[in-house]
Write a protein that holds these residues in place. Sequence first.
Motif, PDB file in Angstrom:
ATOM      1  N   ARG A 131       8.618  -2.375   6.186  1.00 19.55           N
ATOM      2  CA  ARG A 131       8.257  -3.363   7.218  1.00 19.55           C
ATOM      3  C   ARG A 131       8.453  -4.784   6.694  1.00 19.55           C
ATOM      4  O   ARG A 131       8.953  -5.661   7.391  1.00 19.55           O
ATOM      5  CB  ARG A 131       6.817  -3.150   7.688  1.00 19.55           C
ATOM      6  N   VAL A 132       8.051  -5.014   5.436  1.00 23.65           N
ATOM      7  CA  VAL A 132       8.226  -6.337   4.815  1.00 23.65           C
ATOM      8  C   VAL A 132       9.711  -6.682   4.743  1.00 23.65           C
ATOM      9  O   VAL A 132      10.124  -7.788   5.090  1.00 23.65           O
ATOM     10  CB  VAL A 132       7.569  -6.367   3.413  1.00 23.65           C
ATOM     11  N   LEU A 133      10.514  -5.722   4.294  1.00 26.49           N
ATOM     12  CA  LEU A 133      11.960  -5.956   4.200  1.00 26.49           C
ATOM     13  C   LEU A 133      12.566  -6.181   5.577  1.00 26.49           C
ATOM     14  O   LEU A 133      13.475  -6.997   5.740  1.00 26.49           O
ATOM     15  CB  LEU A 133      12.644  -4.776   3.507  1.00 26.49           C
ATOM     16  N   GLY A 134      12.057  -5.467   6.584  1.00 25.58           N
ATOM     17  CA  GLY A 134      12.591  -5.587   7.939  1.00 25.58           C
ATOM     18  C   GLY A 134      12.366  -6.949   8.562  1.00 25.58           C
ATOM     19  O   GLY A 134      13.106  -7.361   9.460  1.00 25.58           O
ATOM     20  N   ALA A 135      11.353  -7.676   8.095  1.00 29.07           N
ATOM     21  CA  ALA A 135      11.063  -9.003   8.642  1.00 29.07           C
ATOM     22  C   ALA A 135      11.878 -10.109   7.966  1.00 29.07           C
ATOM     23  O   ALA A 135      11.851 -11.260   8.416  1.00 29.07           O
ATOM     24  CB  ALA A 135       9.572  -9.309   8.509  1.00 29.07           C
ATOM     25  N   ASP A 136      12.604  -9.768   6.906  1.00 32.62           N
ATOM     26  CA  ASP A 136      13.443 -10.745   6.202  1.00 32.62           C
ATOM     27  C   ASP A 136      14.609 -11.167   7.106  1.00 32.62           C
ATOM     28  O   ASP A 136      15.231 -10.318   7.746  1.00 32.62           O
ATOM     29  CB  ASP A 136      13.967 -10.110   4.906  1.00 32.62           C
ATOM     30  N   PRO A 137      14.903 -12.463   7.181  1.00 28.00           N
ATOM     31  CA  PRO A 137      16.015 -12.927   8.027  1.00 28.00           C
ATOM     32  C   PRO A 137      17.351 -12.242   7.730  1.00 28.00           C
ATOM     33  O   PRO A 137      18.120 -11.973   8.645  1.00 28.00           O
ATOM     34  CB  PRO A 137      16.081 -14.427   7.723  1.00 28.00           C
ATOM     35  N   TYR A 138      17.628 -11.915   6.469  1.00 22.68           N
ATOM     36  CA  TYR A 138      18.878 -11.222   6.137  1.00 22.68           C
ATOM     37  C   TYR A 138      18.919  -9.836   6.790  1.00 22.68           C
ATOM     38  O   TYR A 138      19.945  -9.415   7.313  1.00 22.68           O
ATOM     39  CB  TYR A 138      19.039 -11.069   4.625  1.00 22.68           C
ATOM     40  N   SER A 156       0.817  -1.217   0.000  1.00 24.17           N
ATOM     41  CA  SER A 156       0.000   0.000   0.000  1.00 24.17           C
ATOM     42  C   SER A 156       0.848   1.263   0.000  1.00 24.17           C
ATOM     43  O   SER A 156       0.438   2.291  -0.530  1.00 24.17           O
ATOM     44  CB  SER A 156      -0.949  -0.006   1.195  1.00 24.17           C
ATOM     45  N   ASP A 157       2.041   1.196   0.613  1.00 22.11           N
ATOM     46  CA  ASP A 157       2.903   2.373   0.660  1.00 22.11           C
ATOM     47  C   ASP A 157       4.341   1.961   0.957  1.00 22.11           C
ATOM     48  O   ASP A 157       4.634   0.796   1.217  1.00 22.11           O
ATOM     49  CB  ASP A 157       2.396   3.380   1.704  1.00 22.11           C
ATOM     50  N   ARG A 158       5.226   2.943   0.925  1.00 22.82           N
ATOM     51  CA  ARG A 158       6.659   2.708   1.122  1.00 22.82           C
ATOM     52  C   ARG A 158       6.963   2.177   2.537  1.00 22.82           C
ATOM     53  O   ARG A 158       7.838   1.336   2.709  1.00 22.82           O
ATOM     54  CB  ARG A 158       7.405   4.014   0.859  1.00 22.82           C
ATOM     55  N   ASP A 159       6.237   2.652   3.539  1.00 22.48           N
ATOM     56  CA  ASP A 159       6.451   2.164   4.908  1.00 22.48           C
ATOM     57  C   ASP A 159       6.170   0.672   5.014  1.00 22.48           C
ATOM     58  O   ASP A 159       6.881  -0.063   5.695  1.00 22.48           O
ATOM     59  CB  ASP A 159       5.570   2.929   5.903  1.00 22.48           C
ATOM     60  N   THR A 160       5.132   0.219   4.336  1.00 27.05           N
ATOM     61  CA  THR A 160       4.804  -1.207   4.332  1.00 27.05           C
ATOM     62  C   THR A 160       5.929  -2.003   3.685  1.00 27.05           C
ATOM     63  O   THR A 160       6.301  -3.079   4.173  1.00 27.05           O
ATOM     64  CB  THR A 160       3.474  -1.457   3.588  1.00 27.05           C
TER      65      THR A 160
END
Length: 174
Positions: free
Chosen positions: A61-68, A54-58
């Motif tokens: 957040r998605v990238l932040g949950a990646d194990p890397y 929906s937006d850049r913040d989302t």
Amino acid sequence: MRFLVSRAFLDDGRLHRLRSAHQSYWRRLLHQGVLLGGGTLEEGSREVLVLRASDRDTVHRVLGADPYTQERLTLSVTVQGLDNLLGAEERADPGPPRATGADTGADPAGRLSAHEWRVSRMMLEGLTNRQIAERLAVSPRAVEQHITRIYRKLSISRRAQLAVALRAEEVPAA
């Protein structure tokens, strides 16, 4: 909205150790419709992703949950609004230009053929030449030849220039 994400990773042994968790995370997002496409570059030290959010913040957040990312293995991240790069015409995804009259796909005026549009969209999704070849049931060499023609017609030399060049390309209404 769609976002184009480019990430570079540290050269660290933890990448290999976490690869399974990383792939599992993104596979789950693929099935949820968040990850639209992507692939690795430079022997796994970079990746390009196309995400729906929906937006850049989302996206962050998605990238932040990646194990890397959680292991602080991400060296750099670039997030671009893909819909903005492509323009309103491509957002509506009208499909490839329709052939009219004697037009059989090879346009002497330099416009992309329907097949070249398909290849271009797959490139923007982050697919590798081999993945594109598999989807089209052709050889990787055939894909390379299509890409060379696309680059020549659009007067570009790298994939990174493709989205901007396509925005300038006229997409006829479906």
